[in-house]
Scaffold this motif. Structure first.
Motif, PDB file in Angstrom:
ATOM      1  N   SER A  92       0.760  -1.583  -0.056  1.00  0.00           N
ATOM      2  CA  SER A  92      -0.194   0.341  -0.491  1.00  0.00           C
ATOM      3  C   SER A  92       0.932   1.073  -0.190  1.00  0.00           C
ATOM      4  O   SER A  92       0.532   2.230  -0.648  1.00  0.00           O
ATOM      5  N   GLN A  93       2.152   1.246   0.235  1.00  0.00           N
ATOM      6  CA  GLN A  93       2.715   2.768   0.269  1.00  0.00           C
ATOM      7  C   GLN A  93       3.781   2.519  -0.807  1.00  0.00           C
ATOM      8  O   GLN A  93       3.593   3.730  -1.260  1.00  0.00           O
ATOM      9  N   SER A  94       3.668   1.844  -1.731  1.00  0.00           N
ATOM     10  CA  SER A  94       4.587   2.080  -3.024  1.00  0.00           C
ATOM     11  C   SER A  94       3.964   2.524  -4.158  1.00  0.00           C
ATOM     12  O   SER A  94       4.388   2.605  -4.850  1.00  0.00           O
ATOM     13  N   GLY A  95       2.646   1.564  -4.349  1.00  0.00           N
ATOM     14  CA  GLY A  95       1.676   2.027  -5.044  1.00  0.00           C
ATOM     15  C   GLY A  95       1.798   1.362  -5.992  1.00  0.00           C
ATOM     16  O   GLY A  95       0.795   1.369  -6.752  1.00  0.00           O
ATOM     17  N   ASP A  96       1.926  -0.064  -5.754  1.00  0.00           N
ATOM     18  CA  ASP A  96       1.867  -1.118  -6.338  1.00  0.00           C
ATOM     19  C   ASP A  96       0.372  -2.050  -6.464  1.00  0.00           C
ATOM     20  O   ASP A  96      -0.062  -2.764  -7.372  1.00  0.00           O
ATOM     21  N   MET A  97       0.391  -1.454  -5.182  1.00  0.00           N
ATOM     22  CA  MET A  97      -1.230  -2.014  -5.045  1.00  0.00           C
ATOM     23  C   MET A  97      -2.670  -1.065  -5.479  1.00  0.00           C
ATOM     24  O   MET A  97      -3.435  -1.685  -5.525  1.00  0.00           O
ATOM     25  N   LEU A  98      -2.080   0.179  -5.130  1.00  0.00           N
ATOM     26  CA  LEU A  98      -2.227   1.201  -6.009  1.00  0.00           C
ATOM     27  C   LEU A  98      -2.471   0.573  -7.090  1.00  0.00           C
ATOM     28  O   LEU A  98      -3.793   0.934  -8.135  1.00  0.00           O
ATOM     29  N   GLY A  99      -2.133   0.489  -8.128  1.00  0.00           N
ATOM     30  CA  GLY A  99      -2.147  -0.377  -9.794  1.00  0.00           C
ATOM     31  C   GLY A  99      -2.938  -1.211  -9.316  1.00  0.00           C
ATOM     32  O   GLY A  99      -3.857  -1.214 -10.751  1.00  0.00           O
ATOM     33  N   LEU A 100      -2.750  -2.306  -8.594  1.00  0.00           N
ATOM     34  CA  LEU A 100      -3.385  -3.819  -8.810  1.00  0.00           C
ATOM     35  C   LEU A 100      -5.186  -3.604  -8.391  1.00  0.00           C
ATOM     36  O   LEU A 100      -6.124  -3.296  -9.458  1.00  0.00           O
ATOM     37  N   VAL A 101      -5.474  -2.124  -7.688  1.00  0.00           N
ATOM     38  CA  VAL A 101      -6.780  -2.029  -7.471  1.00  0.00           C
ATOM     39  C   VAL A 101      -7.521  -1.138  -9.207  1.00  0.00           C
ATOM     40  O   VAL A 101      -8.887  -0.766  -9.128  1.00  0.00           O
ATOM     41  N   ARG A 102      -6.668  -0.598  -9.270  1.00  0.00           N
ATOM     42  CA  ARG A 102      -7.413   0.550 -10.637  1.00  0.00           C
ATOM     43  C   ARG A 102      -7.445  -0.536 -11.822  1.00  0.00           C
ATOM     44  O   ARG A 102      -8.139  -0.065 -11.916  1.00  0.00           O
ATOM     45  N   SER A 103      -6.886  -1.489 -11.510  1.00  0.00           N
ATOM     46  CA  SER A 103      -7.301  -2.557 -12.769  1.00  0.00           C
ATOM     47  C   SER A 103      -8.375  -3.272 -12.346  1.00  0.00           C
ATOM     48  O   SER A 103      -8.792  -3.797 -13.127  1.00  0.00           O
ATOM     49  N   TYR A 104      -8.393  -3.282 -11.216  1.00  0.00           N
ATOM     50  CA  TYR A 104      -9.338  -3.926 -10.510  1.00  0.00           C
ATOM     51  C   TYR A 104     -11.795  -3.533 -10.903  1.00  0.00           C
ATOM     52  O   TYR A 104     -11.787  -4.017 -11.251  1.00  0.00           O
ATOM     53  N   ASP A 105     -10.741  -2.106 -10.783  1.00  0.00           N
ATOM     54  CA  ASP A 105     -11.678  -0.887 -10.687  1.00  0.00           C
ATOM     55  C   ASP A 105     -12.477  -1.073 -12.394  1.00  0.00           C
ATOM     56  O   ASP A 105     -13.260  -1.499 -12.678  1.00  0.00           O
ATOM     57  N   ALA A 106     -10.863  -1.623 -13.180  1.00  0.00           N
ATOM     58  CA  ALA A 106     -11.443  -0.744 -14.576  1.00  0.00           C
ATOM     59  C   ALA A 106     -11.806  -2.050 -15.505  1.00  0.00           C
ATOM     60  O   ALA A 106     -12.426  -2.350 -15.858  1.00  0.00           O
ATOM     61  N   ALA A 107     -11.555  -3.574 -15.030  1.00  0.00           N
ATOM     62  CA  ALA A 107     -12.355  -4.883 -14.784  1.00  0.00           C
ATOM     63  C   ALA A 107     -13.449  -5.249 -14.115  1.00  0.00           C
ATOM     64  O   ALA A 107     -14.816  -5.541 -15.244  1.00  0.00           O
ATOM     65  N   ALA A 108     -13.578  -4.701 -13.825  1.00  0.00           N
ATOM     66  CA  ALA A 108     -15.052  -4.858 -12.316  1.00  0.00           C
ATOM     67  C   ALA A 108     -15.321  -3.996 -11.132  1.00  0.00           C
ATOM     68  O   ALA A 108     -14.974  -3.891 -10.551  1.00  0.00           O
ATOM     69  N   PRO A 109     -16.141  -2.316 -12.230  1.00  0.00           N
ATOM     70  CA  PRO A 109     -16.342  -1.639 -11.805  1.00  0.00           C
ATOM     71  C   PRO A 109     -17.710  -1.725 -10.111  1.00  0.00           C
ATOM     72  O   PRO A 109     -18.218  -2.907 -10.632  1.00  0.00           O
ATOM     73  N   GLY A 110     -17.741  -1.143  -8.922  1.00  0.00           N
ATOM     74  CA  GLY A 110     -18.159  -1.638  -8.271  1.00  0.00           C
ATOM     75  C   GLY A 110     -17.962  -2.760  -6.997  1.00  0.00           C
ATOM     76  O   GLY A 110     -18.511  -3.276  -6.624  1.00  0.00           O
ATOM     77  N   ASN A 111     -16.752  -2.728  -7.274  1.00  0.00           N
ATOM     78  CA  ASN A 111     -16.046  -4.026  -6.693  1.00  0.00           C
ATOM     79  C   ASN A 111     -15.633  -3.494  -5.093  1.00  0.00           C
ATOM     80  O   ASN A 111     -15.857  -2.514  -4.631  1.00  0.00           O
ATOM     81  N   VAL A 112     -15.659  -4.670  -4.646  1.00  0.00           N
ATOM     82  CA  VAL A 112     -15.582  -4.171  -3.259  1.00  0.00           C
ATOM     83  C   VAL A 112     -14.093  -3.295  -2.720  1.00  0.00           C
ATOM     84  O   VAL A 112     -14.071  -2.941  -0.897  1.00  0.00           O
ATOM     85  N   LEU A 113     -13.549  -3.541  -3.703  1.00  0.00           N
ATOM     86  CA  LEU A 113     -11.971  -2.493  -3.301  1.00  0.00           C
ATOM     87  C   LEU A 113     -12.293  -1.420  -3.954  1.00  0.00           C
ATOM     88  O   LEU A 113     -11.182  -0.627  -2.913  1.00  0.00           O
ATOM     89  N   ALA A 114     -13.095  -0.909  -4.456  1.00  0.00           N
ATOM     90  CA  ALA A 114     -13.610   0.245  -5.281  1.00  0.00           C
ATOM     91  C   ALA A 114     -12.828   1.478  -4.413  1.00  0.00           C
ATOM     92  O   ALA A 114     -12.746   1.945  -4.514  1.00  0.00           O
TER      93      ALA A 114
END
Length: 290
Positions: A92-114
């Motif tokens: 979460s500190q370095s930004g790679d988690m952010l990149g993953l969650v953004r990809s998930y948002d694009a693939a599955a809008p409204g997901n539990v991590l959005a």
């Protein structure tokens, strides 16, 4: 940078951090014998799906002491990375988690991590290791997301894009032809950095290996000899890292490199299962899978 694993008496404890070729197998073995008895590395085509699955499972052994990727893993290792989660330890500190969650948002809008995207953006922008900002439900929601096949596939894809793709590119430049050689580059990139500016990273270690041997497999150096020296250089960096905050955990993780060198010594260049990852890990991958 990735956190590492400390293995003590068989117990795994998290610590916070190819190209095609047709070289003659026998000729490589003779050159290796002349160089000091190393097992000759066979030429191999670009890593196929089965070999990549095996690489993913080797990563799971190194990162979580498991033989398959641990998508639901999440913890605060108190190593400066904030939350470390998922298959390769997205931070979460370095930004790679952010990149993953953004990809998930694009693939599955409204997901539990959005709903955490803006907080993850703030943590990444500030380089903050604060996990409290994400709230008490974040761990539960991450584990829930890990049940979604889309999120699991994205973890693998983002991990490959971030670490495997640079390893393949460097391997092509260095002339690395075996799946095991690529795995060495992949694991080094994942744990120690994939960029040219990483002072202990994959690129730096490859450069020092080339300098020590006066070349690389692309220029005629036997791949087995090159890989043995690569692991020696890597272990030197792990024992005495210049990367900030890794002076305590990386020296205890040399077993990653040792395990990969053991595979080379056994001639496991194609990474076919069943494959035992040795050193302190002692895990056998019977059927590679994501």
């Amino acid at each position: 940078m990735r956190r590492t694993l400390l293995v003590v008496l068989g117990a795994v404890l998290a610590l916070g951090g190819c190209t095609s070729g047709t070289a003659d197998r026998a000729d490589q073995g003779n050159k290796a014998d002349e160089a000091g008895g190393a097992t000759g590395a066979p030429a191999a085509p670009a890593a196929g799906p089965a070999a990549i699955l095996m690489m993913d499972d080797i990563t799971a052994v190194f990162e979580n002491g498991a033989t398959v990727p641990q998508y639901a893993y999440i913890t605060d290792l108190h190593d400066g990375c904030g939350y470390t989660a998922g298959w390769v330890g997205f931070c979460s500190q370095s930004g790679d988690m952010l990149g993953l969650v953004r990809s998930y948002d694009a693939a599955a809008p409204g997901n539990v991590l959005a709903k955490y995207t803006s907080v993850l953006q703030r943590l990444a922008d500030s380089g903050s290791e604060d996990t409290g900002a994400l709230g008490a439900a974040f761990v539960r929601d991450w584990k829930k997301a890990a049940l979604d096949p889309t999120f699991r596939r994205l973890q693998i894809r983002v991990g490959h894009d971030t670490y495997l793709a640079p390893a393949v590119k460097l391997g092509a430049r260095e002339g690395v032809k075996s799946e095991l050689g690529l795995e060495n580059l992949f694991d080094t990139a994942l744990m120690m950095g994939q960029g040219a500016d990483d002072c202990d990273g994959m690129v730096k270690i490859a450069q020092e290996t080339d300098e020590a041997l006066g070349g690389n497999p692309a220029s005629g150096v036997n791949e087995a000899q090159w890989l043995t020296r690569f692991n020696a250089v890597r272990q030197k960096h792990m024992k005495h890292p210049c990367t900030p905050d890794r002076q305590h955990d990386w020296p205890q993780a040399v077993d990653r490199s040792q395990a990969l060198q053991e595979l080379a010594d056994r001639g496991a260049w194609d990474l076919k299962g069943p494959l035992t990852v040795g050193a302190d890990f002692r895990k056998t991958i019977n059927r590679p899978q994501d």
